[in-house]
Design an enzyme around this catalytic site. Sequence first.
Site, PDB file in Angstrom:
ATOM      1  CG  ASP A  45      -2.062  -0.991   1.100  1.00 14.49           C
ATOM      2  OD1 ASP A  45      -2.402  -1.359  -0.033  1.00 14.49           O
ATOM      3  OD2 ASP A  45      -2.602  -1.388   2.141  1.00 14.49           O
ATOM      4  CB  ALA A 161      -9.632   5.184  -0.356  1.00 15.97           C
ATOM      5  CG  LEU A 168     -10.388   0.382  11.805  1.00 17.82           C
ATOM      6  CD1 LEU A 168     -11.841   0.577  12.210  1.00 17.82           C
ATOM      7  CD2 LEU A 168     -10.250  -0.783  10.828  1.00 17.82           C
TER       8      LEU A 168
END
Length: 264
Positions: A45, A161, A168
Amino acid sequence: MPGFDRLALLASITDRAQDAEAALRAERDWVPLEEADAVVVLGGDGFMLQTLHQMLDAERVIPAYGINLGTVGFLMNKSRSDKAKHTRSIAERLARARTIAVAPLKMQATTNSGETFKFCAINEVSLLRETRQTAKLEVTVNGKVRIAELSCDGVLVATPAGSTAYNLSANGPILPLGSAMLALTPISPFRPRRWRGAILPESSEITIRVLEAVKRPVAVVADQKEVRDVSAVSVRVSTEQRLTLLFDPGHSLDERIVTEQFQV
């Protein structure tokens, strides 16, 4: 492969990504990123974010198809252990891939000395205290002060996204990709204690003013780019630039966001 005749190939510096790149280089002709219709990204990522920012900075954005050769790979497609099968199917995988549009954030920060910095963020813009002293922030949404004084370690604005990343971890909400919403999430809030954040329409403009900015210094980070000693930060969705990610059928980003909400 209609629409994707010219492909670029970028790989992170890890051994796995470099090995996959060598195999793919031998399989077909590739073009430089600035000449490509789409780009294949090998890595994790972090490397995908780096590639997307590279395109945003160059003001030439093309679809990106990621193959996960990193750790989490939330923005990536699954890799395959059989390298020969993997390289033979790359063109087919791209042709069958579905597109997901991602809207980045546009951040403008002003420092205590009066300098102004502008950056884009794909995941989130986060403000963080620089010292052991609690940050004190004024939160304004669309010109209206919503919290006159938020005492906390910081606060962040996350896109759908990016809602499963830092947001979170800070107990912020997971946002479905098509929700057209933003998460405004406090980081270790002290006062007001009951405030746990807000979900806002993506049309919102959020301004964070740092109170006692010299005594209680605060830094802002737009994905990987940091500005220290800020006095005010404004964040909004960039309507001028949209990113396109390509996903294999059944492995799209919106499905991953739903799946993440059922992890126990």
